[in-house]
Scaffold this motif. Structure first.
Motif, PDB file in Angstrom:
ATOM      1  N   MET A   1      29.556 -49.680  -5.679  1.00 26.93           N
ATOM      2  CA  MET A   1      28.409 -50.550  -5.442  1.00 26.93           C
ATOM      3  C   MET A   1      27.980 -51.173  -6.767  1.00 26.93           C
ATOM      4  SD  MET A   1      27.798 -50.320  -2.215  1.00 26.93           S
ATOM      5  CE  MET A   1      26.115 -50.887  -2.022  1.00 26.93           C
ATOM      6  N   SER A   2      27.643 -52.428  -6.740  1.00 31.15           N
ATOM      7  CA  SER A   2      27.270 -53.147  -7.949  1.00 31.15           C
ATOM      8  C   SER A   2      25.852 -52.803  -8.378  1.00 31.15           C
ATOM      9  CB  SER A   2      27.388 -54.652  -7.719  1.00 31.15           C
ATOM     10  OG  SER A   2      26.413 -55.069  -6.792  1.00 31.15           O
ATOM     11  N   PHE A   3      25.567 -53.137  -9.643  1.00 32.01           N
ATOM     12  CA  PHE A   3      24.216 -52.927 -10.160  1.00 32.01           C
ATOM     13  C   PHE A   3      23.210 -53.772  -9.397  1.00 32.01           C
ATOM     14  CE2 PHE A   3      20.798 -54.121 -13.111  1.00 32.01           C
ATOM     15  CZ  PHE A   3      20.291 -52.867 -13.382  1.00 32.01           C
ATOM     16  N   LEU A   4      23.631 -54.958  -8.955  1.00 29.18           N
ATOM     17  CA  LEU A   4      22.733 -55.825  -8.195  1.00 29.18           C
ATOM     18  C   LEU A   4      22.325 -55.166  -6.888  1.00 29.18           C
ATOM     19  CD1 LEU A   4      21.287 -58.514  -7.826  1.00 29.18           C
ATOM     20  CD2 LEU A   4      23.402 -59.442  -6.841  1.00 29.18           C
ATOM     21  N   ALA A   5      23.280 -54.526  -6.217  1.00 30.99           N
ATOM     22  CA  ALA A   5      22.966 -53.821  -4.970  1.00 30.99           C
ATOM     23  C   ALA A   5      21.968 -52.701  -5.229  1.00 30.99           C
ATOM     24  CB  ALA A   5      24.237 -53.263  -4.343  1.00 30.99           C
ATOM     25  N   PHE A   6      22.181 -51.973  -6.327  1.00 35.49           N
ATOM     26  CA  PHE A   6      21.242 -50.917  -6.692  1.00 35.49           C
ATOM     27  C   PHE A   6      19.848 -51.489  -6.933  1.00 35.49           C
ATOM     28  CE2 PHE A   6      19.019 -49.255 -10.419  1.00 35.49           C
ATOM     29  CZ  PHE A   6      18.623 -48.015  -9.938  1.00 35.49           C
ATOM     30  N   LEU A   7      19.794 -52.595  -7.671  1.00 38.54           N
ATOM     31  CA  LEU A   7      18.503 -53.182  -8.024  1.00 38.54           C
ATOM     32  C   LEU A   7      17.753 -53.653  -6.780  1.00 38.54           C
ATOM     33  CD1 LEU A   7      16.904 -53.688 -10.583  1.00 38.54           C
ATOM     34  CD2 LEU A   7      17.875 -55.989 -10.668  1.00 38.54           C
ATOM     35  N   ILE A   8      18.474 -54.287  -5.852  1.00 43.01           N
ATOM     36  CA  ILE A   8      17.842 -54.752  -4.615  1.00 43.01           C
ATOM     37  C   ILE A   8      17.274 -53.575  -3.834  1.00 43.01           C
ATOM     38  CG2 ILE A   8      18.261 -55.809  -2.368  1.00 43.01           C
ATOM     39  CD1 ILE A   8      20.311 -57.621  -3.763  1.00 43.01           C
ATOM     40  N   ALA A   9      18.083 -52.524  -3.679  1.00 43.38           N
ATOM     41  CA  ALA A   9      17.633 -51.347  -2.939  1.00 43.38           C
ATOM     42  C   ALA A   9      16.445 -50.696  -3.634  1.00 43.38           C
ATOM     43  CB  ALA A   9      18.780 -50.344  -2.804  1.00 43.38           C
ATOM     44  N   ALA A  10      16.490 -50.601  -4.959  1.00 44.73           N
ATOM     45  CA  ALA A  10      15.406 -49.955  -5.701  1.00 44.73           C
ATOM     46  C   ALA A  10      14.106 -50.747  -5.594  1.00 44.73           C
ATOM     47  CB  ALA A  10      15.805 -49.800  -7.170  1.00 44.73           C
ATOM     48  N   VAL A  11      14.195 -52.071  -5.631  1.00 42.99           N
ATOM     49  CA  VAL A  11      12.998 -52.909  -5.511  1.00 42.99           C
ATOM     50  C   VAL A  11      12.382 -52.765  -4.128  1.00 42.99           C
ATOM     51  CG1 VAL A  11      12.165 -55.290  -5.400  1.00 42.99           C
ATOM     52  CG2 VAL A  11      13.662 -54.586  -7.268  1.00 42.99           C
ATOM     53  N   VAL A  12      13.220 -52.833  -3.088  1.00 44.21           N
ATOM     54  CA  VAL A  12      12.720 -52.707  -1.716  1.00 44.21           C
ATOM     55  C   VAL A  12      12.021 -51.364  -1.525  1.00 44.21           C
ATOM     56  CG1 VAL A  12      13.407 -52.488   0.708  1.00 44.21           C
ATOM     57  CG2 VAL A  12      14.389 -54.291  -0.711  1.00 44.21           C
ATOM     58  N   LEU A  13      12.624 -50.311  -2.046  1.00 43.81           N
ATOM     59  CA  LEU A  13      12.038 -48.983  -1.892  1.00 43.81           C
ATOM     60  C   LEU A  13      10.747 -48.847  -2.703  1.00 43.81           C
ATOM     61  CD1 LEU A  13      15.319 -46.885  -2.064  1.00 43.81           C
ATOM     62  CD2 LEU A  13      13.971 -47.434  -0.043  1.00 43.81           C
ATOM     63  N   ALA A  14      10.699 -49.497  -3.864  1.00 35.95           N
ATOM     64  CA  ALA A  14       9.507 -49.390  -4.712  1.00 35.95           C
ATOM     65  C   ALA A  14       8.284 -50.027  -4.065  1.00 35.95           C
ATOM     66  CB  ALA A  14       9.780 -50.026  -6.080  1.00 35.95           C
ATOM     67  N   ILE A  15       8.483 -51.130  -3.357  1.00 36.45           N
ATOM     68  CA  ILE A  15       7.334 -51.852  -2.793  1.00 36.45           C
ATOM     69  C   ILE A  15       6.962 -51.354  -1.402  1.00 36.45           C
ATOM     70  CG2 ILE A  15       7.869 -53.916  -4.121  1.00 36.45           C
ATOM     71  CD1 ILE A  15       9.013 -55.175  -1.606  1.00 36.45           C
ATOM     72  N   THR A  16       7.716 -50.387  -0.880  1.00 34.48           N
ATOM     73  CA  THR A  16       7.403 -49.854   0.441  1.00 34.48           C
ATOM     74  C   THR A  16       6.190 -48.934   0.377  1.00 34.48           C
ATOM     75  OG1 THR A  16       9.731 -49.930   1.069  1.00 34.48           O
ATOM     76  CG2 THR A  16       8.291 -48.538   2.396  1.00 34.48           C
TER      77      THR A  16
ATOM     78  N   ALA B   1      -2.468 -52.941   7.333  1.00 30.45           N
ATOM     79  CA  ALA B   1      -1.627 -52.181   8.246  1.00 30.45           C
ATOM     80  C   ALA B   1      -0.387 -52.972   8.649  1.00 30.45           C
ATOM     81  CB  ALA B   1      -2.432 -51.786   9.489  1.00 30.45           C
ATOM     82  N   MET B   2      -0.582 -54.278   8.875  1.00 29.32           N
ATOM     83  CA  MET B   2       0.554 -55.113   9.272  1.00 29.32           C
ATOM     84  C   MET B   2       1.580 -55.217   8.144  1.00 29.32           C
ATOM     85  SD  MET B   2       0.490 -59.041  10.700  1.00 29.32           S
ATOM     86  CE  MET B   2      -0.651 -58.547  11.988  1.00 29.32           C
ATOM     87  N   ARG B   3       1.091 -55.424   6.903  1.00 26.39           N
ATOM     88  CA  ARG B   3       2.014 -55.505   5.773  1.00 26.39           C
ATOM     89  C   ARG B   3       2.732 -54.182   5.555  1.00 26.39           C
ATOM     90  NH1 ARG B   3      -2.246 -58.644   3.510  1.00 26.39           N
ATOM     91  NH2 ARG B   3      -3.122 -56.795   2.515  1.00 26.39           N
ATOM     92  N   ALA B   4       2.001 -53.094   5.706  1.00 28.63           N
ATOM     93  CA  ALA B   4       2.598 -51.776   5.517  1.00 28.63           C
ATOM     94  C   ALA B   4       3.699 -51.520   6.536  1.00 28.63           C
ATOM     95  CB  ALA B   4       1.516 -50.690   5.626  1.00 28.63           C
ATOM     96  N   ARG B   5       3.437 -51.872   7.791  1.00 28.86           N
ATOM     97  CA  ARG B   5       4.455 -51.682   8.830  1.00 28.86           C
ATOM     98  C   ARG B   5       5.694 -52.522   8.543  1.00 28.86           C
ATOM     99  NH1 ARG B   5      -0.047 -51.651  12.357  1.00 28.86           N
ATOM    100  NH2 ARG B   5       0.222 -53.871  12.789  1.00 28.86           N
ATOM    101  N   LEU B   6       5.472 -53.778   8.138  1.00 26.40           N
ATOM    102  CA  LEU B   6       6.596 -54.674   7.868  1.00 26.40           C
ATOM    103  C   LEU B   6       7.449 -54.148   6.721  1.00 26.40           C
ATOM    104  CD1 LEU B   6       8.144 -57.299   8.264  1.00 26.40           C
ATOM    105  CD2 LEU B   6       6.500 -58.432   6.745  1.00 26.40           C
ATOM    106  N   LEU B   7       6.801 -53.756   5.618  1.00 22.00           N
ATOM    107  CA  LEU B   7       7.542 -53.263   4.473  1.00 22.00           C
ATOM    108  C   LEU B   7       8.261 -51.955   4.782  1.00 22.00           C
ATOM    109  CD1 LEU B   7       5.026 -54.086   1.611  1.00 22.00           C
ATOM    110  CD2 LEU B   7       7.254 -55.134   1.999  1.00 22.00           C
ATOM    111  N   ALA B   8       7.618 -51.111   5.589  1.00 21.00           N
ATOM    112  CA  ALA B   8       8.264 -49.856   5.971  1.00 21.00           C
ATOM    113  C   ALA B   8       9.511 -50.127   6.802  1.00 21.00           C
ATOM    114  CB  ALA B   8       7.288 -48.978   6.756  1.00 21.00           C
ATOM    115  N   ARG B   9       9.430 -51.117   7.708  1.00 21.34           N
ATOM    116  CA  ARG B   9      10.590 -51.457   8.534  1.00 21.34           C
ATOM    117  C   ARG B   9      11.717 -52.030   7.677  1.00 21.34           C
ATOM    118  NH1 ARG B   9       7.392 -49.031  10.920  1.00 21.34           N
ATOM    119  NH2 ARG B   9       6.662 -49.276  13.078  1.00 21.34           N
ATOM    120  N   VAL B  10      11.365 -52.921   6.755  1.00 18.13           N
ATOM    121  CA  VAL B  10      12.382 -53.517   5.872  1.00 18.13           C
ATOM    122  C   VAL B  10      13.062 -52.435   5.045  1.00 18.13           C
ATOM    123  CG1 VAL B  10      12.733 -55.004   3.865  1.00 18.13           C
ATOM    124  CG2 VAL B  10      11.296 -55.782   5.759  1.00 18.13           C
ATOM    125  N   SER B  11      12.265 -51.527   4.489  1.00 18.72           N
ATOM    126  CA  SER B  11      12.819 -50.447   3.696  1.00 18.72           C
ATOM    127  C   SER B  11      13.685 -49.528   4.542  1.00 18.72           C
ATOM    128  CB  SER B  11      11.699 -49.649   3.038  1.00 18.72           C
ATOM    129  OG  SER B  11      12.216 -48.637   2.211  1.00 18.72           O
TER     130      SER B  11
END
Length: 205
Positions: free
Chosen positions: A1-16, A177-187
């Motif tokens: 897996m590339s560093f870019l893939a790691f960075l994308i996953a890490a960012v998504v998880l951080a903002i969840t 609550a709506m933003r939290a649900r959306l971010l949780a689903r994306v993550s």
């Protein structure tokens, strides 16, 4: 897996939204911005303790047995699938900001360190997540520390943003609550897809 893939996953998880963000927001509500920021840096320090422990433990493991390390990577990928499912099924009540008492910035810093350092889920996540992105042939410990530090840095940055936005977020409960649900689903989808891909890829080897 590339560093870019790691960075994308890490960012998504951080903002969840999760327990970490809920904690620093609650601390901000109780003691103001200074106390909230102190708790952010405390959880950041606690997170780095987990990074150091994960790097040391995984490095010792691979020194003993490459097969065992590959088994950890496989189980880690499966664990990411499990976390993704949990995020998709998470109830809104688990995202609630619970009130806490004001304790001062120094106490908030110390408490943040202890809360994160004693968080077993953080340790499990780092052990499951970080090995998926290491490059064969490169020094393992250095890679784990670098990737782990990026994860902790992104999480701390997300916490700091949450502290500064706490008043605005708390004044719009429905929107929050709506933003939290959306971010949780994306993550959840991101984690599930990443874990499934890694698990299936290893089965084909």
């Amino acid at each position: 897996m590339s560093f870019l893939a790691f960075l994308i996953a890490a960012v998504v998880l951080a903002i969840t939204p999760g327990p970490g963000i809920a904690y620093v927001v609650a601390r901000t509500v109780a003691g103001g911005r200074v106390e909230g920021l102190a708790s952010c840096f405390g959880t950041g320090i606690g997170g780095m303790l987990h990074v150091a422990a994960a790097a040391l433990g995984l490095s010792l493991l691979v020194a003993q047995s490459a097969v065992a390390f590959n088994l950890v990577k496989f189980l880690g990928a499966a664990y990411l699938v499990y976390l993704g499912i949990r995020l998709l099924l998470r109830r809104d009540t688990e995202l609630a900001v619970r009130p806490v008492a004001s304790q001062g910035a120094r106490r908030a810093l110390i408490e943040g360190i202890l809360v994160e350092a004693l968080n077993v889920k953080t340790a499990l996540f780092l052990v499951a997540f970080l090995p998926q992105f290491v490059a064969p042939g490169e020094p393992l410990a250095r890679q784990l520390v670098m990737l782990g530090s990026i994860c902790v840095g992104l999480n701390t940055l997300a916490d700091v943003v949450a502290v500064f936005a706490a008043d605005r977020v708390l004044k719009s409960g429905a929107a929050r609550a709506m933003r939290a649900r959306l971010l949780a689903r994306v993550s959840g989808v991101t984690m599930l897809g990443l874990g499934a891909y890694l698990t299936l890829a290893r089965r084909e080897v």
